[in-house]
Design an enzyme around this catalytic site. Structure first.
Site, PDB file in Angstrom:
ATOM      1  N   LYS A 186     -97.500  16.149 -72.030  1.00 42.26           N
ATOM      2  CA  LYS A 186     -97.810  17.408 -71.329  1.00 42.26           C
ATOM      3  C   LYS A 186     -99.300  17.413 -70.980  1.00 42.26           C
ATOM      4  CE  LYS A 186     -97.215  22.417 -72.053  1.00 42.26           C
ATOM      5  NZ  LYS A 186     -96.757  23.443 -73.028  1.00 42.26           N
TER       6      LYS A 186
ATOM      7  N   SER B 232     -93.196  26.436 -71.383  1.00 40.88           N
ATOM      8  CA  SER B 232     -94.117  25.901 -70.398  1.00 40.88           C
ATOM      9  C   SER B 232     -94.058  24.372 -70.270  1.00 40.88           C
ATOM     10  CB  SER B 232     -95.554  26.294 -70.765  1.00 40.88           C
ATOM     11  OG  SER B 232     -95.921  25.753 -72.015  1.00 40.88           O
TER      12      SER B 232
ATOM     13  N   SER C 147     -92.356  27.147 -76.020  1.00 39.31           N
ATOM     14  CA  SER C 147     -92.593  26.263 -74.872  1.00 39.31           C
ATOM     15  C   SER C 147     -92.131  24.822 -75.037  1.00 39.31           C
ATOM     16  CB  SER C 147     -94.081  26.261 -74.509  1.00 39.31           C
ATOM     17  OG  SER C 147     -94.418  27.435 -73.841  1.00 39.31           O
TER      18      SER C 147
END
Lengths: 445, 47
Positions: free
Chosen positions: A74, A149, A173
């Site tokens: 990420k 996310s 997330s």
């Protein structure tokens, strides 16, 4: 291909890390234009790392389960020499001068870094659509959100662009996109995996963890993140006699019909296998959202205050508004939220005292359409953000480890998921329960 | 500060800063703060 299968075949000399890395890169080339899962593809570096992994193995240097495994990251974690964009123009010009601790541990474990994945800007959203790089999309239906996310991370694993991904989880997330895309997602117990070198949303709610295809793989990546290089997944425990607690009130009040059906059939299969269930209650469940909101908004506003003053136009409008909202939180209300947090922690501890895990759905709905602000659930219309966080945020507030496991699909082909929650600082025990439950939970109906 | 006076001041400040879109967001926050203050774990000096 799972990490376990990769490891077996790599060491049997049936495949090489270079071949599998190339397969992932080809998949990225084919599918990333429609999924937008990656912000940065590190093709040359990944090939170089993979070749070095193969040469090391041939020379007898085996770094353990993640040796040569292509992993995506990420784009919220620092990697030395690369920008950490956080999917925001606010970070234009940034370049990390060192690795996040989690990245250091993965390097030591021999992982191959395939690229950095798209996310909801600054991890402050649940759909991955407010990104300076455009929305990430769900591999099962590109008109839908991959969750967030860590949406690009989940999409990259679900689409075979990486064997695993590293995400972060402040209100769900990791688990939310894992559920939306049909992968496993683990939020370890709070404080276990270092958040050093990770762009914060809330330092008291942030967690780093893996998204993988199986619970065994999650176990391998989790231990690598801790800096343990040579762990093998624990053996599953017997299902017969496993004590599971279902928090029905609040957590099962508001579920899409098909999500409820998949959840209940997963419980039926576990029950048929000998698991024992009790219904339990989190007495202050109705207070979870206000408690979470006041903590996350206050923490995020503190980190972003300067940038909100100097470069507000660089944020996407929805994320800017949410951050600005946090600047109006009163100290007295933040303190009230901290008090609520302690109470909720004790209530989850109490619910787990006589049980091996809590079991509940991860998401009350299947992946929502991109652009939807609200969705209908039964007779009510609810904001997407509230629904996406509803079943996950409690365990960020309390710090308990939680894992999302795929559990069938809706008639439209969208994944559903079951969430298991364990005792604080006992992520390994939760992983054993998850290994036991996984084959029963994951069976297609 | 009561929630009513806080909300009024916050909306006025947001408008002064050229952020009228914050108004509905602040109203949502006010509802969450009302719930938080009403929770039985919130201490009150007069009770």
């Amino acid at each position: 291909m799972t990490i376990e299968e990769f490891g077996r075949r790599l060491r049997a000399r049936e495949i090489t890390a270079a071949q599998v890395t190339d397969q992932c890169l080809r998949r990225i080339e084919t599918d990333n234009p429609r999924l937008n899962a990656f912000i940065l593809v590190m093709a040359d570096e990944a090939r170089r790392q993979a070749l070095a992994s193969d040469q090391a193995l041939a020379a007898g240097r085996d770094r353990g389960p993640l040796h040569g495994v292509p992993i995506s990251i990420k784009d919220l974690l620092d990697m030395r020499g690369l920008p950490t964009t956080a999917a925001s123009r606010v970070r234009d010009g940034h370049r990390a001068n060192r690795d996040a601790t989690a990245i250091t541990h993965l390097r030591q474990a021999g992982a191959v870094f395939i690229g950095k994945t798209n996310l909801h800007e600054f991890a402050f959203g649940t759909t991955s659509e407010d990104s300076a790089f455009g929305p990430a999309r769900n591999p099962h239906d590109t008109a839908r959100s991959p969750g967030g996310s860590s949406g690009g991370s989940a999409a990259s694993v679900a689409a075979g662009m990486a064997l695993a991904s590293i995400g972060t989880d402040t209100g769900g997330s990791i688990r939310i996109p894992a559920a939306a895309c049909g992968t496993v997602g683990l939020k370890p117990s709070f404080g276990e995996v270092s958040i050093d070198g990770v762009v914060p949303l809330s330092r008291t709610l942030d967690h780093v963890g893996p998204l993988t295809q199986t619970v065994s793989d999650a176990c391998l990546v989790y231990h690598a993140l801790l800096g343990d290089e040579r762990v093998t997944p624990p053996a599953p425990m017997p299902l017969h006699g496993l004590r599971l607690a279902v928090p029905r009130r609040y957590f099962c009040d508001l579920l899409e019909d098909e999500v409820r059906a998949r959840f209940e059939s997963a419980l039926d299969r576990l029950r048929a296998g000998g698991a024992h269930f009790d219904d339990i209650e989190i007495h202050h469940a109705a207070d979870i959202a206000p408690v979470y909101l006041h903590i996350v908004l206050g923490d995020a506003a503190a980190y972003h205050a300067t940038a909100l003053e100097t470069m507000p136009e660089r944020y996407t409008p929805p994320v800017r508004l949410r951050l600005e909202m946090g600047r109006y939180i009163l100290a007295e209300d933040y303190v009230r939220a901290l008090k609520g947090r302690e109470l909720l922690k004790r209530e989850v501890d109490a619910a787990l005292a006589q049980h091996d895990a809590l079991v509940l759905p991860t998401l009350p709905i299947s992946a929502p359409p991109l652009g939807a602000n609200s969705v209908e659930v039964g007779a009510t219309t609810e904001p997407v953000r509230n629904l996406m966080l509803r079943l996950t945020q409690l365990f960020n507030v309390t710090g308990h480890p939680a894992i999302s496991i795929p559990s069938g699909r809706t008639s439209a082909g969208m994944p559903c998921a079951v969430q298991l929650v364990g005792c604080r600082m006992q992520t390994d025990a939760l992983l054993r329960v998850a290994l036991t439950c996984e084959p029963h939970v994951s069976s297609e109906v | 500060m009561t929630i009513e006076s806080w909300l009024q001041a916050a909306i006025a400040d947001a408008e002064r800063r050229g952020l009228p879109d914050l108004k509905p967001v602040l109203e949502t926050l006010a509802r969450a703060t009302t719930a938080l203050r009403a929770a039985d774990f919130s201490d009150h000096a007069d009770k």
